[in-house]
Motif scaffolding. Sequence first.
Motif, mmCIF file in Angstrom:
data_model
loop_
_atom_site.group_PDB
_atom_site.id
_atom_site.type_symbol
_atom_site.label_atom_id
_atom_site.label_comp_id
_atom_site.label_asym_id
_atom_site.label_seq_id
_atom_site.Cartn_x
_atom_site.Cartn_y
_atom_site.Cartn_z
ATOM 1 N N ALA A 293 0.833 -1.208 0.000
ATOM 2 C CA ALA A 293 0.000 0.000 0.000
ATOM 3 C C ALA A 293 0.866 1.255 0.000
ATOM 4 N N SER A 296 2.493 1.890 -3.332
ATOM 5 C CA SER A 296 1.540 2.478 -4.248
ATOM 6 C C SER A 296 1.331 3.961 -3.954
ATOM 7 N N THR A 300 2.187 7.242 -6.298
ATOM 8 C CA THR A 300 1.108 8.175 -6.625
ATOM 9 C C THR A 300 1.532 9.608 -6.302
ATOM 10 N N LEU A 331 6.703 -1.473 -10.382
ATOM 11 C CA LEU A 331 5.344 -0.936 -10.287
ATOM 12 C C LEU A 331 5.190 0.365 -11.065
ATOM 13 N N ARG A 333 4.920 2.760 -13.938
ATOM 14 C CA ARG A 333 4.599 2.697 -15.361
ATOM 15 C C ARG A 333 5.021 3.943 -16.116
ATOM 16 N N GLY B 79 -1.734 -3.892 2.211
ATOM 17 C CA GLY B 79 -2.521 -3.286 1.140
ATOM 18 C C GLY B 79 -2.828 -4.248 0.010
ATOM 19 N N VAL B 95 -3.317 -3.451 -7.686
ATOM 20 C CA VAL B 95 -2.467 -3.244 -6.524
ATOM 21 C C VAL B 95 -1.048 -2.853 -6.916
ATOM 22 N N PHE B 96 -0.585 -3.306 -8.080
ATOM 23 C CA PHE B 96 0.789 -2.953 -8.490
ATOM 24 C C PHE B 96 0.834 -1.679 -9.306
ATOM 25 N N LYS B 97 -0.370 -1.207 -9.663
ATOM 26 C CA LYS B 97 -0.400 -0.041 -10.543
ATOM 27 C C LYS B 97 -0.957 1.108 -9.739
ATOM 28 N N PRO B 98 -0.110 1.970 -9.282
ATOM 29 C CA PRO B 98 -0.560 3.045 -8.401
ATOM 30 C C PRO B 98 -1.745 3.753 -9.032
ATOM 31 N N SER B 99 -2.758 3.957 -8.217
ATOM 32 C CA SER B 99 -3.974 4.569 -8.745
ATOM 33 C C SER B 99 -3.771 6.067 -8.884
ATOM 34 N N MET B 100 -4.311 6.594 -9.945
ATOM 35 C CA MET B 100 -4.232 8.027 -10.170
ATOM 36 C C MET B 100 -5.640 8.514 -10.421
ATOM 37 N N VAL B 106 -1.113 11.080 -15.551
ATOM 38 C CA VAL B 106 0.293 11.206 -15.164
ATOM 39 C C VAL B 106 1.097 11.756 -16.337
#
Lengths: 521, 521
Positions: A293, A296, A300, A331, A333, B79, B95-100, B106
């Motif tokens: 968490a 991540s 972010t 992780l 991208r 998490g 979970v591996f792709k940070p949320s935006m 981005v």
Amino acid sequence: MVIGGYQSSCIKGDKMRIRINRQAETPIYLQIKNQIRDMIIAEVLPEDFLLPPERNLAQTLGVNRSTVMKAYQELKADGLIVSHVGKGTVVVPQVFKPSMPRERPVRELSWYQFFNENITTNSEHLISDIMSLTNCDKVLSFAGGFPDPTLFPMEQLEALQGELFKTAKCMLYSHSPVEGNPALRESICQLLARRQMTVSSREIGILSGSQQGLDFVARIFINPGDTVVVEEPSFFGAIQIFRSAGARVIGVPIDKEGLRTDMLEALLIRHKPKFIYTLPTFQNPSGVTMTMARRSQLLTLAYQYQVPVVEDDPYGELPFEGVSLPPLKALDRYGYVIYLSTFSKVLFLGLRVGWVVAAPAIISKFAHLKQLTDLHVNTPSQLLLDQYIRTGLYEKHLLLLRKEYAAKRDCMLAALEKYRVPGVSWEKPAGGYYIWCRLPKQVSRHKLVANAARRGVIFLPGEVCYPDGTQGESFARLNYTFAQPEEIQKGIKQLMQAVQESVQLAEEPEWDMGSYMRPIV
Amino acid sequence: MVIGGYQSSCIKGDKMRIRINRQAETPIYLQIKNQIRDMIIAEVLPEDFLLPPERNLAQTLGVNRSTVMKAYQELKADGLIVSHVGKGTVVVPQVFKPSMPRERPVRELSWYQFFNENITTNSEHLISDIMSLTNCDKVLSFAGGFPDPTLFPMEQLEALQGELFKTAKCMLYSHSPVEGNPALRESICQLLARRQMTVSSREIGILSGSQQGLDFVARIFINPGDTVVVEEPSFFGAIQIFRSAGARVIGVPIDKEGLRTDMLEALLIRHKPKFIYTLPTFQNPSGVTMTMARRSQLLTLAYQYQVPVVEDDPYGELPFEGVSLPPLKALDRYGYVIYLSTFSKVLFLGLRVGWVVAAPAIISKFAHLKQLTDLHVNTPSQLLLDQYIRTGLYEKHLLLLRKEYAAKRDCMLAALEKYRVPGVSWEKPAGGYYIWCRLPKQVSRHKLVANAARRGVIFLPGEVCYPDGTQGESFARLNYTFAQPEEIQKGIKQLMQAVQESVQLAEEPEWDMGSYMRPIV
């Protein structure tokens, strides 16, 4: 005076012997010149030595007078001899000792006035002292971050080295590309695939250990006055190098889940740092692993505030239970993460080979700095490591290390429990190299370092891991990979006794803080 | 759903398999947690995958419900999973792709805004390009400063390496002291005694090539805006690194006797430089050797104006006639000279081992920087070189190199004579690596580089060796040590034809200067 030699003539004038080789390609005047020069340099011909007149020497050697003239002319041009009317040609006095007017004596240089002030810090000699002491037989070292040398796969390496002499031949000692050997860069791609990273070899640069990666990051990004964010505590070699580049180093605390991302945003807004430096997995010095968490959240925030992240991952392949979490780089991208890793902790520190994974713009910048600063990484080590990975030996060795280091960790944990002193506490690390040990509040750090050293034990005092000093708390970073189990037992016993003593002595006035490292020098 | 395994139980809930090892030291809750974590990371369990309820899983695995609860709690803390009332426990999406936030995409990082501007120069990629091209079979390279790999003493090295596996054992791959291996430092003292220098090993620091010495000198001495004096022309790698540290680099011309000491004094008075950088013996790029008189004058001026001298001596052991003049360091009685040398030119570049000789205050500063930047020089190479010197092989190898390189020099001189083009001139160097070739005035340097590259020949264009550009004159630095005699013949023929053509084309408008290096990339 002539002493005949085969295909040559000689003259002996006091101490002077000259041999002429008429078959040599070197012109005769140059043979004469060079031999006289050599005799002057070697002080066979002393100051004021009188050379034979040109005519005499020519006659003795059986050459034209113009040949000797030419030789003498060159010696004069070199400032080695001089002709005085009436006196003849003599060797110049004090020719190697630059002449100074007598009335103005030469002052010794006071070097310190010349030094760039950025480079000095208080903990300046800490790492070199640790490195010297760790090789000293009588000292039990929990201070360094060294692998166990008794686990080095020497037979395998010897066999691979022998193969390389056959296959690579003289390329083994030739120069390498600035970015690193292409085969090794590809091997590292394979190795990174197992760390859940899909990268091409264009995104990899080979470095002299990941320490060099930290130096390059500092040089590429930091202008004096820039801010850099690190975890608190963090790797003190990183804090040092960022500071020496002129950065203001700001800490963000960690807890059991790693970097406190809830506190990071305010720092990013307020300080606009050039980058965030983090060791997410089996952190140095705390042993903490950042949760998924937090990973991540960190990314972010980096994306939101457009801040690059420098991820240092020397220990990620040493989980003692299960596998490691994926590195931030796996992780990421959007190419915000610059990932550093090394063979120093999983194989052997002595080769000094690490690498960087980053966007091509960064790799090209790294390559430029590499060329400027030391050209490329040692070629034979790159070839050896490439083979070590390709043959699958690297993977097998990892399994051994995980087992052995987990056992050493448990050995140290058991010893800490056995010789427990009230006020000392620690967490069990899930992998990596270190136990981060909280010390009783009343312990004088400086006395403890000295007292432990007297008992033959060294450790890393925790305060060097904080950019701004600890707020009154004392820690010790204890490495369990280097020492052998019986040494761990003995060392922890001694160390805990030293802690106990320091608690008892806590009422006495403190020593001078500035010189506390002396006892372990 | 239970699949029995020896000493373990398994559960198969859709894709989920867990094995419990009751004999393992790892607590059972952690075994469960780690395996679920691994499956999530490996995407065996996809986003929103519904985990079995704690009670069911406990029953299936034959463990207490509290054990499963603990495992799930840790996974939540990481998490990785989340519990929703009514829905149950599921794998966290992305979970591996940070949320935006969707509304704010981005942005890719524009790295260039972060870079410290000092590091960029026009000739940025020159050395790396040369290093890449020199390993390319089709290119005849006179551009680099590489030794002849066919002369590497491979059999001797293999034997020594084999010995080291027996004698040094695991120390072969262990860490070394920051200042360098003590035995090698002593061997270098012996080697320097033959260069007429009497120094103790305390005055020696081992470096990753002498290039690192230049970098360290720059970092220790140069604050942005400081002035540094170099010969004109000089080693372009030095000019680059001094500049990237923020120095103003000022040239003092050389003639056949070396640095024009008659012009130096005015510069010292006017610019108060931090140091003077000189290559007194078989200079790079000019091949010129500073006479004894000039050496003496240079030191006298340094003493008088209290300016340190940085002496770079990579080629001093390669005289083709007689011996070399003593280095400045051998003549310096007051510790003003910082002496750099290397094994790269007399042995093999690929090991990246050089050294510094200086006052202890400087050695300590160098050690500090070494620790900060890359810890120490590759251990096996240090041990190998120490043995190579101790066994006397180094001395013998020098004799071979002098003979072979002298022959190659003569081969290139003969080829230059044979394919001579009007307006091209050169001096015969008395040792070292290079012929410094003056080109006809009307030649467009940029066209010549491109034209020669098309003909398969590369060389170092002389202007990069001048801190402020040449005053209208064109030079080519031609290295004769790397190529084989037949390649030298062929390459010089092609190069001279390219010169001829460039003279003929001289009337045409010039190309863009900025991109002239492209053709040899």
